[in-house]
Write a protein that holds these residues in place. Structure first.
Motif, PDB file in Angstrom:
ATOM      1  N   HIS A 270       3.210   6.488   3.839  1.00  0.00           N
ATOM      2  CA  HIS A 270       4.596   6.088   3.599  1.00  0.00           C
ATOM      3  C   HIS A 270       5.464   6.171   4.851  1.00  0.00           C
ATOM      4  CE1 HIS A 270       3.465   6.396  -0.622  1.00  0.00           C
ATOM      5  NE2 HIS A 270       4.658   5.965  -0.994  1.00  0.00           N
ATOM      6  N   ARG A 271       5.004   6.875   5.882  1.00  0.00           N
ATOM      7  CA  ARG A 271       5.814   7.045   7.084  1.00  0.00           C
ATOM      8  C   ARG A 271       6.068   5.724   7.798  1.00  0.00           C
ATOM      9  NH1 ARG A 271       8.957  11.204   8.095  1.00  0.00           N
ATOM     10  NH2 ARG A 271       8.655  10.986  10.334  1.00  0.00           N
ATOM     11  N   ALA A 272       5.008   4.933   7.954  1.00  0.00           N
ATOM     12  CA  ALA A 272       5.135   3.650   8.658  1.00  0.00           C
ATOM     13  C   ALA A 272       3.891   2.813   8.410  1.00  0.00           C
ATOM     14  CB  ALA A 272       5.322   3.880  10.166  1.00  0.00           C
ATOM     15  N   PRO A 273       4.039   1.491   8.404  1.00  0.00           N
ATOM     16  CA  PRO A 273       2.884   0.625   8.098  1.00  0.00           C
ATOM     17  C   PRO A 273       1.849   0.545   9.209  1.00  0.00           C
ATOM     18  CG  PRO A 273       4.831  -0.691   8.581  1.00  0.00           C
ATOM     19  CD  PRO A 273       5.287   0.724   8.496  1.00  0.00           C
ATOM     20  N   HIS A 274       2.178   1.056  10.417  1.00  0.00           N
ATOM     21  CA  HIS A 274       1.178   0.976  11.494  1.00  0.00           C
ATOM     22  C   HIS A 274       0.381   2.273  11.622  1.00  0.00           C
ATOM     23  CE1 HIS A 274       4.595   2.916  13.477  1.00  0.00           C
ATOM     24  NE2 HIS A 274       3.875   3.168  14.567  1.00  0.00           N
ATOM     25  N   ILE A 275       0.512   3.180  10.646  1.00  0.00           N
ATOM     26  CA  ILE A 275      -0.234   4.441  10.644  1.00  0.00           C
ATOM     27  C   ILE A 275      -1.481   4.304   9.769  1.00  0.00           C
ATOM     28  CG2 ILE A 275      -0.185   6.876   9.986  1.00  0.00           C
ATOM     29  CD1 ILE A 275       2.822   6.853  10.580  1.00  0.00           C
ATOM     30  N   ILE A 276      -2.635   4.694  10.319  1.00  0.00           N
ATOM     31  CA  ILE A 276      -3.902   4.643   9.587  1.00  0.00           C
ATOM     32  C   ILE A 276      -4.558   6.020   9.691  1.00  0.00           C
ATOM     33  CG2 ILE A 276      -6.162   3.527   9.381  1.00  0.00           C
ATOM     34  CD1 ILE A 276      -4.942   1.152  10.989  1.00  0.00           C
ATOM     35  N   PRO A 277      -4.537   6.818   8.634  1.00  0.00           N
ATOM     36  CA  PRO A 277      -5.190   8.129   8.684  1.00  0.00           C
ATOM     37  C   PRO A 277      -6.704   8.008   8.527  1.00  0.00           C
ATOM     38  CG  PRO A 277      -4.093   7.834   6.569  1.00  0.00           C
ATOM     39  CD  PRO A 277      -3.792   6.609   7.389  1.00  0.00           C
ATOM     40  N   ILE A 278      -7.434   8.917   9.191  1.00  0.00           N
ATOM     41  CA  ILE A 278      -8.898   8.903   9.100  1.00  0.00           C
ATOM     42  C   ILE A 278      -9.404  10.310   8.759  1.00  0.00           C
ATOM     43  CG2 ILE A 278      -9.372   6.880  10.521  1.00  0.00           C
ATOM     44  CD1 ILE A 278      -9.881   8.831  12.893  1.00  0.00           C
ATOM     45  N   PRO A 279      -9.185  10.765   7.531  1.00  0.00           N
ATOM     46  CA  PRO A 279      -9.701  12.085   7.149  1.00  0.00           C
ATOM     47  C   PRO A 279     -11.223  12.098   7.198  1.00  0.00           C
ATOM     48  CG  PRO A 279      -9.027  10.850   5.201  1.00  0.00           C
ATOM     49  CD  PRO A 279      -8.571  10.059   6.395  1.00  0.00           C
ATOM     50  N   GLY A 280     -11.764  13.258   7.503  1.00  0.00           N
ATOM     51  CA  GLY A 280     -13.207  13.435   7.468  1.00  0.00           C
ATOM     52  C   GLY A 280     -13.581  14.417   6.377  1.00  0.00           C
ATOM     53  N   THR A 281     -14.804  14.333   5.893  1.00  0.00           N
ATOM     54  CA  THR A 281     -15.274  15.255   4.864  1.00  0.00           C
ATOM     55  C   THR A 281     -16.786  15.196   4.794  1.00  0.00           C
ATOM     56  OG1 THR A 281     -15.054  15.890   2.532  1.00  0.00           O
ATOM     57  CG2 THR A 281     -15.129  13.534   3.009  1.00  0.00           C
ATOM     58  N   THR A 282     -17.382  16.232   4.241  1.00  0.00           N
ATOM     59  CA  THR A 282     -18.813  16.200   3.933  1.00  0.00           C
ATOM     60  C   THR A 282     -19.039  16.161   2.425  1.00  0.00           C
ATOM     61  OG1 THR A 282     -18.962  18.622   3.915  1.00  0.00           O
ATOM     62  CG2 THR A 282     -19.362  17.516   6.021  1.00  0.00           C
ATOM     63  N   SER A 283     -17.954  16.084   1.656  1.00  0.00           N
ATOM     64  CA  SER A 283     -18.004  16.182   0.200  1.00  0.00           C
ATOM     65  C   SER A 283     -17.719  14.835  -0.460  1.00  0.00           C
ATOM     66  CB  SER A 283     -16.984  17.220  -0.284  1.00  0.00           C
ATOM     67  OG  SER A 283     -16.705  17.075  -1.659  1.00  0.00           O
ATOM     68  N   ALA A 284     -18.608  14.403  -1.332  1.00  0.00           N
ATOM     69  CA  ALA A 284     -18.403  13.158  -2.077  1.00  0.00           C
ATOM     70  C   ALA A 284     -17.148  13.245  -2.940  1.00  0.00           C
ATOM     71  CB  ALA A 284     -19.623  12.865  -2.945  1.00  0.00           C
ATOM     72  N   GLU A 285     -16.926  14.414  -3.546  1.00  0.00           N
ATOM     73  CA  GLU A 285     -15.747  14.610  -4.389  1.00  0.00           C
ATOM     74  C   GLU A 285     -14.467  14.500  -3.567  1.00  0.00           C
ATOM     75  OE1 GLU A 285     -13.698  18.100  -7.187  1.00  0.00           O
ATOM     76  OE2 GLU A 285     -15.696  18.392  -6.320  1.00  0.00           O
ATOM     77  N   HIS A 286     -14.453  15.118  -2.394  1.00  0.00           N
ATOM     78  CA  HIS A 286     -13.258  15.063  -1.556  1.00  0.00           C
ATOM     79  C   HIS A 286     -13.016  13.659  -1.022  1.00  0.00           C
ATOM     80  CE1 HIS A 286     -13.543  19.658  -0.658  1.00  0.00           C
ATOM     81  NE2 HIS A 286     -13.034  19.397  -1.852  1.00  0.00           N
ATOM     82  N   LEU A 287     -14.078  12.925  -0.744  1.00  0.00           N
ATOM     83  CA  LEU A 287     -13.922  11.546  -0.283  1.00  0.00           C
ATOM     84  C   LEU A 287     -13.180  10.714  -1.326  1.00  0.00           C
ATOM     85  CD1 LEU A 287     -14.474   9.113   1.581  1.00  0.00           C
ATOM     86  CD2 LEU A 287     -16.737   8.942   0.513  1.00  0.00           C
ATOM     87  N   SER A 288     -13.618  10.804  -2.570  1.00  0.00           N
ATOM     88  CA  SER A 288     -12.948  10.047  -3.635  1.00  0.00           C
ATOM     89  C   SER A 288     -11.517  10.524  -3.836  1.00  0.00           C
ATOM     90  CB  SER A 288     -13.735  10.179  -4.943  1.00  0.00           C
ATOM     91  OG  SER A 288     -15.004   9.572  -4.827  1.00  0.00           O
ATOM     92  N   GLU A 289     -11.320  11.840  -3.741  1.00  0.00           N
ATOM     93  CA  GLU A 289      -9.969  12.388  -3.878  1.00  0.00           C
ATOM     94  C   GLU A 289      -9.056  11.844  -2.787  1.00  0.00           C
ATOM     95  OE1 GLU A 289      -7.625  16.692  -3.580  1.00  0.00           O
ATOM     96  OE2 GLU A 289      -9.818  16.631  -3.560  1.00  0.00           O
ATOM     97  N   ASN A 290      -9.541  11.840  -1.557  1.00  0.00           N
ATOM     98  CA  ASN A 290      -8.722  11.344  -0.450  1.00  0.00           C
ATOM     99  C   ASN A 290      -8.320   9.893  -0.656  1.00  0.00           C
ATOM    100  OD1 ASN A 290      -8.997  13.834   0.785  1.00  0.00           O
ATOM    101  ND2 ASN A 290     -10.583  13.166   2.210  1.00  0.00           N
TER     102      ASN A 290
END
Length: 333
Positions: A270-290
């Motif tokens: 929501h901050r700005a349209p040119h922002i693309i976050p790239i979270p990392g995880t090793t968890s399938a559950e966390h991936l879907s949550e993100n």
């Protein structure tokens, strides 16, 4: 909210995947089979930006991404990084920052081989080697574009002034640095510079290295090789202080009907349209949550409340220790 975001010549999913966790930095990495399942799950759930680097696992992460995703190469945008990699010395492999053109060319060839691809879509200078003018390093990356080895050029952990110098040498597609509710440094100048120059801003560690989801608990149990052990914010004293910051965030998350992780990612989107976050995880559950953060809508009042709860000086402890801080070029409060 749009279903894609602009990354130079590419349209990508608003949330990408940082692949580092699968090989590097946070203790023992997962087994190949688990990492493979997670990468393929990300692709199946609509992720079209995958981010790796020569440094991660000293080549192991690029090798993993290549082994798993090469057969799906046309379905996603591939980003990797050069200028900081592992070098073999007599006492073992050590991390080295080297932005000399010859080194960048050689690293690119190694990355192409490990990634099992003919071209890397977005190739970042992982750290600016301050012994080499930024124009010289970026010029070498521009030559790789002309040679068809990479499609676009990015920078990591640089200031607005360095970005402008680099962009005058060759068009920069993306700037990547840490940005989250507890790391607000990009708001000093880099976010605006990216917007002005038409450069995408890629936010790494958007969940504050596992802090913002509220599931980290005690830091005493971190693996001996976990990089957070060397980060001031994760010392026991500072971590205990920082945990209190989550109380207000939980109230907003409950109001928005989402998890803390989803709230944190939605705030960035929501901050700005040119922002693309790239979270990392090793968890399938966390991936879907993100990825569920894409469905979270925050009101202007909720955004303002989050800004008030987590101002620029909210976190106890510096982002990096004194040695690692000298390696970056970012503005600081």
């Amino acid at each position: 909210m749009s279903s894609t975001r602009t990354l130079g010549p590419f349209q990508v999913s608003p949330i990408g995947l940082g692949c580092m966790n699968l090989s590097h930095a946070y203790g023992q990495p997962p087994a190949f089979e688990q990492a493979e399942r997670l990468l393929l799950q990300a692709l199946d759930e609509g992720v079209t930006l995958f981010d790796t680097a020569a440094l991660y696992g000293f080549g192991a992460n690029e090798t993993l991404v290549g082994q798993v995703l090469a057969k799906h190469r046309q379905k996603f945008v591939l980003a990797s990084k050069c200028g900081m990699q592992g070098v073999q010395f007599s006492d073992g492999i050590r991390r080295v920052i080297d932005g000399r053109p010859a080194t960048l060319r050689a690293t690119c060839e190694d990355s192409l081989r490990r990634l099992q691809t003919d071209v890397i879509d977005l190739y970042y200078l992982h750290r600016w080697d301050k012994q080499v003018p930024i124009e010289e390093s970026v010029g070498a990356l521009g030559d790789l574009v002309h040679a068809g080895k990479i499609r676009s050029v990015g920078l990591s952990e640089v200031s607005a002034a360095t970005l402008r110098r680099a962009n005058a040498e060759f068009q920069i597609t993306a700037l990547q640095t840490e940005y989250s509710l507890w790391t607000r440094n990009p708001e000093i100048a880099v976010l605006d510079a990216c917007r002005d120059l038409g450069v995408a801003f890629v936010a790494f560690s958007p969940l504050a290295r596992g802090f913002l989801p509220g599931t980290l608990g005690s830091v005493d149990g971190l693996d001996a090789k976990d990089i957070r052990r060397a980060m001031p914010r994760f010392t026991p004293g500072n971590h205990a202080t920082n945990l209190a910051l989550l109380n207000g965030l939980r109230e907003v998350a409950a109001e928005a009907g989402c998890s803390l992780a989803q709230l944190s990612l939605a705030w960035l989107l929501h901050r700005a349209p040119h922002i693309i976050p790239i979270p990392g995880t090793t968890s399938a559950e966390h991936l879907s949550e993100n990825l569920g953060a894409l469905a979270v809508n925050l009101s202007a009042a909720q955004m303002a409340k989050l800004d008030a709860l987590m101002p620029s000086n909210a976190a106890a402890g510096a982002r990096y220790n004194s040695i690692n801080q000298t390696e970056v070029d970012t503005e600081d409060f």
